[in-house]
Design an enzyme around this catalytic site. Structure first.
Site, PDB file in Angstrom:
ATOM      1  N   HIS A 191      -5.675  -1.299  -4.365  1.00  0.00           N
ATOM      2  CA  HIS A 191      -5.986  -0.110  -3.579  1.00  0.00           C
ATOM      3  C   HIS A 191      -6.817   0.824  -4.444  1.00  0.00           C
ATOM      4  O   HIS A 191      -6.444   1.147  -5.575  1.00  0.00           O
ATOM      5  CB  HIS A 191      -4.699   0.568  -3.099  1.00  0.00           C
ATOM      6  CG  HIS A 191      -3.941  -0.290  -2.129  1.00  0.00           C
ATOM      7  ND1 HIS A 191      -2.931  -1.133  -2.535  1.00  0.00           N
ATOM      8  CD2 HIS A 191      -4.087  -0.472  -0.797  1.00  0.00           C
ATOM      9  CE1 HIS A 191      -2.470  -1.793  -1.481  1.00  0.00           C
ATOM     10  NE2 HIS A 191      -3.157  -1.409  -0.420  1.00  0.00           N
ATOM     11  N   ARG A 221       7.330 -11.210   5.196  1.00  0.00           N
ATOM     12  CA  ARG A 221       6.980 -10.975   6.596  1.00  0.00           C
ATOM     13  C   ARG A 221       7.746 -11.956   7.480  1.00  0.00           C
ATOM     14  O   ARG A 221       7.832 -13.147   7.173  1.00  0.00           O
ATOM     15  CB  ARG A 221       5.468 -11.107   6.813  1.00  0.00           C
ATOM     16  CG  ARG A 221       4.720 -10.049   6.016  1.00  0.00           C
ATOM     17  CD  ARG A 221       3.234 -10.077   6.234  1.00  0.00           C
ATOM     18  NE  ARG A 221       2.583  -9.108   5.359  1.00  0.00           N
ATOM     19  CZ  ARG A 221       1.265  -8.965   5.244  1.00  0.00           C
ATOM     20  NH1 ARG A 221       0.458  -9.743   5.955  1.00  0.00           N
ATOM     21  NH2 ARG A 221       0.751  -8.060   4.433  1.00  0.00           N
ATOM     22  N   CYS A 277       0.795  -1.230   0.000  1.00  0.00           N
ATOM     23  CA  CYS A 277       0.000   0.000   0.000  1.00  0.00           C
ATOM     24  C   CYS A 277       0.834   1.291   0.000  1.00  0.00           C
ATOM     25  O   CYS A 277       0.466   2.245  -0.712  1.00  0.00           O
ATOM     26  CB  CYS A 277      -1.010  -0.002   1.149  1.00  0.00           C
ATOM     27  SG  CYS A 277      -0.443  -0.658   2.703  1.00  0.00           S
ATOM     28  N   LYS A 316     -12.208  -3.356   8.870  1.00  0.00           N
ATOM     29  CA  LYS A 316     -12.209  -4.195   7.668  1.00  0.00           C
ATOM     30  C   LYS A 316     -13.333  -5.214   7.715  1.00  0.00           C
ATOM     31  O   LYS A 316     -13.832  -5.581   8.780  1.00  0.00           O
ATOM     32  CB  LYS A 316     -10.870  -4.922   7.510  1.00  0.00           C
ATOM     33  CG  LYS A 316     -10.609  -5.993   8.551  1.00  0.00           C
ATOM     34  CD  LYS A 316      -9.282  -6.710   8.292  1.00  0.00           C
ATOM     35  CE  LYS A 316      -8.996  -7.753   9.381  1.00  0.00           C
ATOM     36  NZ  LYS A 316      -7.718  -8.438   9.186  1.00  0.00           N
ATOM     37  N   ASP A 336      -3.113  -7.675  -4.625  1.00  0.00           N
ATOM     38  CA  ASP A 336      -3.362  -6.484  -3.819  1.00  0.00           C
ATOM     39  C   ASP A 336      -3.968  -5.371  -4.663  1.00  0.00           C
ATOM     40  O   ASP A 336      -3.448  -5.063  -5.746  1.00  0.00           O
ATOM     41  CB  ASP A 336      -2.037  -6.001  -3.231  1.00  0.00           C
ATOM     42  CG  ASP A 336      -2.175  -5.485  -1.821  1.00  0.00           C
ATOM     43  OD1 ASP A 336      -3.307  -5.448  -1.317  1.00  0.00           O
ATOM     44  OD2 ASP A 336      -1.154  -5.122  -1.232  1.00  0.00           O
ATOM     45  N   GLN A 381       0.732 -11.164  -2.857  1.00  0.00           N
ATOM     46  CA  GLN A 381      -0.643 -10.717  -2.624  1.00  0.00           C
ATOM     47  C   GLN A 381      -1.273 -10.246  -3.931  1.00  0.00           C
ATOM     48  O   GLN A 381      -0.612  -9.608  -4.750  1.00  0.00           O
ATOM     49  CB  GLN A 381      -0.663  -9.569  -1.622  1.00  0.00           C
ATOM     50  CG  GLN A 381      -0.323  -9.966  -0.206  1.00  0.00           C
ATOM     51  CD  GLN A 381      -0.516  -8.790   0.741  1.00  0.00           C
ATOM     52  OE1 GLN A 381       0.011  -7.709   0.521  1.00  0.00           O
ATOM     53  NE2 GLN A 381      -1.274  -9.011   1.797  1.00  0.00           N
ATOM     54  N   HIS A 427      -8.424  -0.673   0.865  1.00  0.00           N
ATOM     55  CA  HIS A 427      -7.448  -1.748   0.695  1.00  0.00           C
ATOM     56  C   HIS A 427      -8.216  -3.036   0.419  1.00  0.00           C
ATOM     57  O   HIS A 427      -9.191  -3.332   1.111  1.00  0.00           O
ATOM     58  CB  HIS A 427      -6.620  -1.964   1.965  1.00  0.00           C
ATOM     59  CG  HIS A 427      -5.896  -0.757   2.453  1.00  0.00           C
ATOM     60  ND1 HIS A 427      -4.519  -0.671   2.470  1.00  0.00           N
ATOM     61  CD2 HIS A 427      -6.349   0.411   2.984  1.00  0.00           C
ATOM     62  CE1 HIS A 427      -4.160   0.495   2.990  1.00  0.00           C
ATOM     63  NE2 HIS A 427      -5.258   1.163   3.305  1.00  0.00           N
TER      64      HIS A 427
END
Length: 658
Positions: free
Chosen positions: A404, A382, A353, A485, A402, A400, A531
């Site tokens: 946005h 991670r 992000c 979320k 991902d 991911q 997100h």
């Protein structure tokens, strides 16, 4: 004796009853064999508890969540007693209930063997049949230390009482500072058989334990810290009936068959080489096919929904994560910094992000561009402790899917609704259909931004979630530091729940990055940020689908959609021509030209879970046809070649299971 009035609460029904002083919860619910404890004023109590005037008392059924925890915790005590009867030198750690079972930690000289487990389980059965009574008593710190002088780990727990929590597994009474010991008393004589420091409550007697089984052993650091001694942990499970225990064991056997790590090796899909490191997978050619097809279909659907694709690097200067807040709130989940460029810290990125914010901010933006939907298959890293890394489902490096989304406040609710609908429909396309939603709200100890912003964001998400008509479960305190979320929770083919997609509403990162767009009136305004990770990660979603389908992927995802099986060597070339023709139509078709007999070739294809086996012999060649053999063993003969290829293509296009 004087009378007391109590209120018995059963769901929405309340019954007032007058009883004599000293009446116990067991007497209130006499004859109700499935009641194992009571909830009094919101607190769980043993059935031996004497009710007081004006109290509201609820029965706790053994099959309820609290009842199961009490059953399993009581069984853990029986296991610990059995261990110390067989191994008197064993020192006690902790023994809490956990999901579907319990464990207890012991300090012993040698690890437990499978033979030890059999002996312990047999001793537990003896204790269960004795009908020992669980008896609670309050003790002072000094008395507890005297009684447990030979138990160093219990002495440590006494020292931390009042500050310990259920999270660290401390099996002591905390909060009010009261310390309790539970005695296991002989059913006939009342003599002490065993005791443990414990907050309870427990079943009335060991005879109330209907069914249990010890499962496995393992190592565990005392209180979860690598600085502490390694103890031996025994896991077990306990259930309200023998039938339920049997069903659970059958479920575990099925889950073991479906374990993605096992299937990944058997089907030659992926591996996690020791030379690379724990939590870092490599995908083999067949696994690479499945992953590519998953990603390609996702890309296609995202393009149809107006997403734009971006790419970002794997590492960045630490200043970016200072700006985003990740170094304040998420540093424990990040790899240590690399010293580059004359002392400048660089980090492997744990999420995408912040970089997407820089893409948004690379030039001026107009309200006419919004909503702007940026999408990336972005690999992140991670730092997961070795004890929690688990195949592809809990990894240290993963990709991911991902996205946005940057939009105006007026567009926010509609965009969230579209996003959640898109997410659910795409998951359905991959064959997952059983969902519920979870709404994660602010952690009061870990958040940025004002209460007002959080309240607005949470209310908006709640309205959007409710529109889907799916069950909505609260998750208090489960939000990320920057916003609430919605999580999509999905059940697989054998009923396990997996967290899949997440949709987060964020007013805070646009503020921290000073993101702006030009509004219709020419003023600079702040966008809202959404997100969204649809799969969570490609690797984890791959693992979930692998276990959901038990490796038998639908044809559109299968690495090999059909395999040609010649009856004899004379039929190999014919099937190779069939395969070449099918590949021109985009199908993935191989031919088994090995020297194995036909029946072994069929067994090999079944083991590899290939959707279609295409068999050809003299008669098929003569008529320009093939025979189909399916996964379930059924067969269809004499299908013309073009029709056979069209049949495979139709099943692939429709994304159905065969």
């Amino acid at each position: 004796m004087s009378d007391v009035r109590v209120i018995i609460q059963r769901d929405s029904e309340r019954e007032e009853r007058v009883v004599t002083t000293g009446t116990t919860a067991a007497e209130l619910f006499d004859g109700e064999r499935t009641v194992v404890a009571a909830r009094v004023g919101g607190e769980l109590k043993d059935l031996a508890y004497a009710v007081a005037d004006g109290e509201v008392v609820e029965p706790v059924e053994i099959s309820s969540e609290d009842g199961l925890n009490i059953l399993r915790h009581s069984t853990a005590h029986v296991m610990a007693q059995a261990v110390q009867e067989l191994h008197p030198e064993a020192k006690l750690g902790i023994g809490p209930p956990v999901r579907d079972g319990f464990y207890y930690d012991f300090d012993v000289e040698k690890p437990f063997t499978p033979e030890d487990l059999k002996a312990i389980e047999k001793k537990m059965q003896e204790i269960q049949k004795r009908g020992q009574r669980f008896s609670r008593r309050v003790v002072t710190d000094e008395a507890a230390r005297d009684e447990l002088a030979d138990e160093p780990y219990k002495l440590e727990l006494i020292g931390i009482k009042g500050s310990a929590s259920s999270d660290d597994g401390a099996d002591v009474e905390v909060g009010g500072g009261e310390l309790t010991i539970y005695d296991n008393l002989d059913a006939k004589t009342g003599e002490l058989c065993w005791k443990d420091l414990c907050r309870g409550p427990h079943l009335p007697t060991t005879r109330k334990i209907p069914a249990f089984k010890l499962m496995r052993t393992g190592g565990a650091y005392w209180r979860g810290s690598e600085k502490n001694p390694m103890l031996q942990r025994i896991y077990g499970t306990a259930w309200p009936s023998k039938d339920e225990l049997k069903a659970h064991l059958e479920f575990l056997a099925e889950a073991e068959k479906r374990d993605h790590r096992k299937l990944g090796s058997e089907l030659d899909l992926f591996s996690i080489p020791e030379e690379i490191g724990s939590g870092l997978a490599v995908f083999h050619p067949k696994g690479g096919v499945i992953r590519r097809v998953m990603e390609d279909y996702s890309r296609k659907r995202h393009e149809e929904e107006g997403y734009e694709f971006v790419y970002s690097p794997h590492a960045t200067k630490g200043k970016l994560f200072e700006k985003s807040g990740h170094l304040d709130w998420y540093a424990d989940g990040m790899y240590p910094p690399m010293q580059l460029d004359e002392g400048v810290d660089y980090y492997l990125k744990p999420m995408n992000c912040p970089m997407h914010n820089l893409i948004f901010d690379a030039r001026g933006r107009s309200y006419r561009e919004l909503p702007l939907r940026l999408f990336e298959f972005g690999t992140v890293y991670r730092y997961e402790k070795s004890g929690v890394v688990h195949g592809l489902t809990r990894a240290r490096g993963f990709t991911q899917d991902d996205a946005h989304i940057y939009c105006t406040k007026e567009q926010m609710a509609d965009e969230l609704d579209k996003t959640l609908t898109f997410v659910l429909n795409l998951l359905r396309d991959y064959g997952l259909t059983d969902f519920y939603l979870e709404l994660s709200t602010k952690d009061p100890e870990k958040f940025v931004g004002s209460d007002e912003i959080w309240e607005e964001a949470t209310a908006t998400l709640k309205q959007v979630a409710e529109k889907q008509g799916l069950p909505l479960v609260p998750d208090p305190g489960g939000a990320a530091f920057y916003g609430p979320k919605i999580s999509v929770q999905c059940k697989d083919a054998i009923g396990r729940t997996w967290q899949m997609s997440t949709v987060q509403l964020d007013f805070n990162l646009p503020e921290r990055f000073e993101l702006e767009y030009t509004g219709p009136d020419g003023t600079k305004q702040r966008p809202v940020m959404i997100h969204r990770a649809l799969f969570g990660s490609i690797e984890r979603f791959f693992a979930v689908l692998l276990e959901h389908y038990a490796g038998a992927f639908p044809a559109w995802l299968a690495p090999v959609q059909a395999v040609g099986i010649p009856i004899g060597d004379a039929h190999v070339e014919y099937l190779q021509e069939f395969a070449a023709k099918a590949r021109k139509q985009g199908l993935r078709v191989d031919v088994d030209s090995s020297s194995d007999r036909m029946q072994k070739k069929i067994r090999n294809a079944q083991k590899q879970k290939v959707p279609f086996m295409v068999i050809a012999g003299d008669e098929d060649m003569e008529h320009g046809a093939v025979s189909f053999r399916y996964r379930d063993g059924s067969q269809e003969n004499g299908i013309p070649v073009d029709e056979a290829i069209a049949k495979i293509a139709k099943v692939v296009e429709e994304r159905v299971q065969v």
